[in-house]
Structures are given as C-alpha cells and as structure tokens.
Design an enzyme around this catalytic site. Structure first.
Site, PDB file in Angstrom:
ATOM      1  N   TRP A   1      28.707  50.880 -14.456  1.00 24.17           N
ATOM      2  CA  TRP A   1      29.688  49.790 -14.567  1.00 24.17           C
ATOM      3  C   TRP A   1      31.032  50.411 -14.939  1.00 24.17           C
ATOM      4  CZ3 TRP A   1      32.571  48.502 -18.994  1.00 24.17           C
ATOM      5  CH2 TRP A   1      33.465  47.445 -18.790  1.00 24.17           C
TER       6      TRP A   1
ATOM      7  N   GLU B   1      26.874  47.680 -11.087  1.00 26.91           N
ATOM      8  CA  GLU B   1      26.984  46.393 -11.795  1.00 26.91           C
ATOM      9  C   GLU B   1      28.335  45.712 -11.554  1.00 26.91           C
ATOM     10  OE1 GLU B   1      26.470  46.823 -16.041  1.00 26.91           O
ATOM     11  OE2 GLU B   1      26.647  44.671 -16.394  1.00 26.91           O
TER      12      GLU B   1
ATOM     13  N   LYS C   1      31.341  42.774 -11.725  1.00 28.66           N
ATOM     14  CA  LYS C   1      31.934  41.908 -12.750  1.00 28.66           C
ATOM     15  C   LYS C   1      33.163  41.247 -12.136  1.00 28.66           C
ATOM     16  CE  LYS C   1      33.409  42.137 -17.575  1.00 28.66           C
ATOM     17  NZ  LYS C   1      33.192  42.886 -18.831  1.00 28.66           N
TER      18      LYS C   1
ATOM     19  N   ASP D   1      24.572  40.900 -14.187  1.00 22.31           N
ATOM     20  CA  ASP D   1      24.778  40.639 -15.619  1.00 22.31           C
ATOM     21  C   ASP D   1      25.144  39.172 -15.760  1.00 22.31           C
ATOM     22  OD1 ASP D   1      26.237  40.250 -18.103  1.00 22.31           O
ATOM     23  OD2 ASP D   1      26.234  42.426 -18.340  1.00 22.31           O
TER      24      ASP D   1
ATOM     25  N   HIS E   1      28.838  38.054 -16.353  1.00 16.91           N
ATOM     26  CA  HIS E   1      29.925  38.585 -15.524  1.00 16.91           C
ATOM     27  C   HIS E   1      30.483  37.635 -14.483  1.00 16.91           C
ATOM     28  CE1 HIS E   1      29.225  43.125 -16.386  1.00 16.91           C
ATOM     29  NE2 HIS E   1      29.370  42.390 -17.468  1.00 16.91           N
TER      30      HIS E   1
ATOM     31  N   HIS F   1      21.047  42.484 -16.411  1.00 13.55           N
ATOM     32  CA  HIS F   1      21.571  42.577 -17.774  1.00 13.55           C
ATOM     33  C   HIS F   1      21.606  41.153 -18.280  1.00 13.55           C
ATOM     34  CE1 HIS F   1      23.916  46.622 -18.130  1.00 13.55           C
ATOM     35  NE2 HIS F   1      22.618  46.785 -18.007  1.00 13.55           N
TER      36      HIS F   1
ATOM     37  N   ASP G   1      32.983  36.510 -21.080  1.00 11.57           N
ATOM     38  CA  ASP G   1      31.886  37.483 -21.138  1.00 11.57           C
ATOM     39  C   ASP G   1      31.769  38.025 -22.560  1.00 11.57           C
ATOM     40  OD1 ASP G   1      29.966  39.400 -20.338  1.00 11.57           O
ATOM     41  OD2 ASP G   1      31.533  40.888 -19.995  1.00 11.57           O
TER      42      ASP G   1
ATOM     43  N   ASP H   1      29.210  38.289 -24.576  1.00  8.34           N
ATOM     44  CA  ASP H   1      27.994  39.020 -24.942  1.00  8.34           C
ATOM     45  C   ASP H   1      27.363  38.530 -26.237  1.00  8.34           C
ATOM     46  OD1 ASP H   1      27.605  41.165 -22.813  1.00  8.34           O
ATOM     47  OD2 ASP H   1      29.705  41.446 -23.327  1.00  8.34           O
TER      48      ASP H   1
ATOM     49  N   ASP I   1      21.842  42.889 -22.402  1.00 14.77           N
ATOM     50  CA  ASP I   1      23.174  43.441 -22.646  1.00 14.77           C
ATOM     51  C   ASP I   1      23.986  42.456 -23.476  1.00 14.77           C
ATOM     52  OD1 ASP I   1      25.599  44.660 -22.661  1.00 14.77           O
ATOM     53  OD2 ASP I   1      26.020  44.435 -20.524  1.00 14.77           O
TER      54      ASP I   1
HETATM   55  C1  RNT Z   1      30.336  45.397 -19.338  1.00 11.09           C
HETATM   56  C2  RNT Z   1      28.998  45.576 -18.737  1.00 11.09           C
HETATM   57  C3  RNT Z   1      28.255  46.781 -19.200  1.00 11.09           C
HETATM   58  C4  RNT Z   1      28.362  47.020 -20.690  1.00 11.09           C
HETATM   59  C5  RNT Z   1      27.404  48.036 -21.231  1.00 11.09           C
HETATM   60  C6  RNT Z   1      27.764  48.485 -22.596  1.00 11.09           C
HETATM   61  O1  RNT Z   1      30.874  44.164 -19.129  1.00 11.09           O
HETATM   62  O2  RNT Z   1      28.238  44.443 -18.916  1.00 11.09           O
HETATM   63  O3  RNT Z   1      26.956  46.714 -18.760  1.00 11.09           O
HETATM   64  O4  RNT Z   1      28.210  45.849 -21.416  1.00 11.09           O
HETATM   65  O5  RNT Z   1      27.278  49.065 -20.350  1.00 11.09           O
HETATM   66 ZN    ZN Z   2      26.158  44.552 -18.394  1.00  7.90          ZN
END
Ligand code: RNT
Ligand code: ZN
Length: 420
Positions: free
Chosen positions: A187, A228, A230, A261, A264, A288, A296, A298, A328
């Site tokens: 990513w 990945e 986003k 993810d 994202h 993720h 985003d 998390d 994640d």
């Molecule tokens: C970032 C991505 C990525 C990170 C990790 C730490 O938006 O989601 O995967 O969160 O690699």
């Molecule tokens: Zn991620």
C-alpha cells in the site's frame, strides 16, 4: 459461565439450529479452520522499531494516548501472545517492514534483509504460527511530498522499488522458514491534496514501478503478493493514483492478489459486495477488515452490519479458502490488547453468524423465486441462540467465554502495562 451451564445452553442451541436445518458442529468445524492475520501495528500505534522514537507520518494517523503501548519488539511479542491467548483458534501475525530489528546491522528501507526479521521469524516458529508481511512506504524521509512509487523523480521511485523488491524476498524467506506461505502486501500513500492537473502520469509511473517490483520471480508457495487500493487519504483527499479501478486492473492483468480494506472507500460504500465481483476474475484476494468512522479512521472492528455482510459474503459465497482475512485498525485511546481481542473476536463472530444461517435453504428459495421465505429465514436467523454456540467454541478452544477475557486484560494492564 460455568462449564456445565455452557454445555446445557449449547445442547439447547444445537437443537434449535437443527430444527432450522443448521448443523452447529459443521459450522464450528469450519470456523476452527479460519486463521486471521492479526496486524502487529495495533500493539504500538504503527510505530515500528527501525528507528526508536520515529513517528508515524505520510497519510496515517493514530489518536489517543492510552498508557502501556509496546516500546520494544519483546513487549509487542508478549502483548500479542496475551491477546491470542484470549481469542479462539490459531491465527497469523502480520508484520510491517518498519518493525525491522537492526541489531548491529543498520539498513535503510531499500536494503532490508531477512536477518532484520530473524527474531520475529524465530518467535513465530516457536508459536507455530504463519506470518504475513507488508512493505512500509510511510514514516520515512524519502516519502517526498507524500509520494513514493509515483514520484516524478526517478531516484526516489527507484529507492522505493528497491524497497518493494527486498520486502518480497523477505516475505519469501519468511514463508520458507515457517513452512507456511507468506502474503506480502503493498500500500502506498501517494496522492494529491488538491485537484491534480495530471492524473495519468502518476498512474503510468505506478504501473511501471509495480512491474519492476513484481518482475523478480518468487515461488508462490513461499510468498504471494497483494496490492491495496484506497480512494482517498489524509493529505490525499482529491486523488490517489492507486485507486480501486487501477488496482483491480493491475491485479487481474498481472496476476497478483487484491487487498480490499473496508476503510478505504466512500463512507457508505461497503466492501462486502465487491468480494464476489473481484473473485469472479481473481483466484484469491486479501482483506483488511477495518472500521472507518466518517473517514478511514481505523476504529476497532465491531460487530456491525458491515462486518456481518463481509462474513456472509465470505461464507455464503463459499470463499473461505480464497480469501486471506486480515485486520487493519489502530486505536490508541483504549487498552491495545483489548482492541486486538475485541476486533478479532468480532471478526470470528461475524463468520460464525454467517455459518449458522440456513444459507443453503435461502439460496434454494431464492432460485425458486420465493423471496418472501428467503427474507423470513434471513430475519429469523438473526435471533437464534448464537451466543451459546460461540461460547461453546471458546470453551473448546480453551479461551474465556462471554466477556470473561476482560478480567485477564485488566490484570495484565495492572501487572505489566502500567509499569511501562
Ligand atoms: C493504509 C492502509 C494500510 C495501513 C497498514 C499500516 O490506509 O490501510 O494497509 O493501514 O499497512
Ligand atoms: Zn489496510
């Protein structure tokens, strides 16, 4: 609850599910085979250990200052072991390149070697768990104007291309050493805060950089690669070259995995519906699982409708063996071990809920056009005695049922974390 009561509750639940045509034993057997890739970075706020005291930057942010964060690889390993002792099943460990242990041999990101991860590998081996790996394109001075693999300057791109290549080789060494294949995920934070004048150039450079990274042949039984997407990020609100369409095209044409993810995408855009779309054209994907709140952000994964929809798509689609499920998120405002335990247990609960739904019957009714009965079964399955089956799973796996794990986290907080 007392074991005797757990058993009695399970026997009743089993009967209840059996009447609805669901075999709880078969569901538990399937759940036991699921291994979640638990991310190292919840344990230390994505800090990493390559430079002690280095701070998180380049598109990622952690908020909160809860005491007790892991300050060393030793502490992180101990914390992870505490977390997994409270989660049913055998899970994997997901490491980032920034968690390199330099020892006497300092190396920049473009010269990392498997030796820098020797302690992690030996530890995973001792726990008999698999490991996954991530290239780290953030928290580094060579992330220039927020750009890495798309940077207009060839020297900067080359640095990050070398990083990508050495991480893939480390991934392969991890897979070989552990006898369990590794997934190395890519990513990048690259993007534009404001409207770009050139959307094409960065994407063409990204495709070229990725092709150079993936040109190095690696045996898939040791390491497979994933990219990945986003749609936006902090400081990349207007444009990311590595968008969803970009990476779907890349993954399909170059035969690498795609990592979806759940944080994202646009706030109302779930990833559940994307799973069967991309798996029509890709042999495997990675997830993720995260929880965005407004952005985003998390947050710790909760048993939300979104998470349940993901569980349903994985199970009902028959994709358990084609999806590498990972987590994640990073929350520094609560006990970090509890964050791991809550999120991972929720993910497993979502899968179990899906396994315990009468989905073969629902599919049959759907095919016959009886949508009324499909809806009825779907809704009734939501209030079945799920907890008794979950508790039974915890009991068999030797971990606390219900919220019994919390007391142990609190004890560990008082005895270990509070002293840090
Ligand atoms: C970032 C991505 C990525 C990170 C990790 C730490 O938006 O989601 O995967 O969160 O690699
Ligand atoms: Zn991620």
């Amino acid at each position: 609850m007392k074991t005797r009561d757990l058993e009695r509750a399970y026997a009743l639940a089993q009967q209840c599910y059996a009447e609805a045509g669901v075999d709880t034993e078969a569901a538990l057997k399937k759940l036991s085979g699921v291994s979640v890739s638990m991310h190292c970075w919840q344990g230390d706020d994505v800090g990493g250990f390559e430079n002690a005291g280095g701070s998180l930057s380049d598109g990622l942010a952690v908020t909160g200052n809860y005491p007790g964060k892991a300050r060393s690889p030793q502490e992180l390993r101990a914390d992870y072991e505490k977390a997994v002792s409270l989660i049913p099943g055998k899970h994997r460990f997901n490491l980032h390149a920034s968690y390199a242990e330099m020892g006497g041999k300092r190396a920049d990101r473009d010269a990392l070697e498997v030796e820098h991860f020797g302690n992690w590998i030996a530890w995973a081996k001792s726990l008999k768990i698999g490991m996954d790996f991530n290239q780290t394109y953030f928290s580094h001075p060579k992330v220039d104007r927020g750009l890495t693999l798309t940077h207009p300057n060839k020297a900067i791109r080359s640095f990050w291309i070398r990083h990508g290549i050495c991480c893939r080789m480390i991934g392969a060494s991890i897979g070989k050493a552990l006898g369990k294949g590794c997934l190395t995920n890519l990513w990048i934070p690259d993007g534009m805060k404001d409207t770009p004048a050139d959307r094409r150039g960065p994407r063409e450079r990204l495709a070229e950089s990725l092709d150079e990274i993936f040109a190095v042949k690696i045996e898939p039984k040791y390491n497979v690669d994933s990219v990945e997407p986003k749609l936006f990020g902090i400081g990349a609100e207007s444009y990311t070259p590595g968008s969803h369409e970009f990476y779907v095209g890349y993954a399909v044409s170059r035969k690498v995995l795609l990592t979806l993810d759940s944080g994202h995408y646009h706030p109302t855009e779930g990833i559940a519906d994307k799973i069967s779309s991309v798996l029509t054209f890709l042999p495997e994907i990675a997830l993720h699982v995260s929880r965005g709140v407004r952005w985003d952000s998390d947050h710790v994964v909760t048993l939300s409708d979104d998470l349940q929809a993901i569980g349903q798509e994985i199970v009902w689609g028959g994709y358990l063996d084609r999806i590498r499920i990972g987590l994640d998120y990073f929350d520094a405002s609560i006990n970090r071990i509890a964050a791991w335990v809550i999120g991972t247990r929720n993910l497993l609960k979502a899968l179990l809920l899906a396994l315990l739904a009468p989905y073969p019957q629902m599919k049959k009714l759907e095919a016959e056009g009886d949508y009324t009965s499909r809806l009825a079964l779907m809704e009734e399955s939501k209030t079945m005695p799920f907890r008794a089956v979950w508790d039974q799973h915890c009991l068999r796996c030797g971990v606390p049922d219900g919220s019994g794990w919390l007391a142990e986290v609190k004890r560990y907080e008082n005895e270990v974390l509070a002293k840090r």
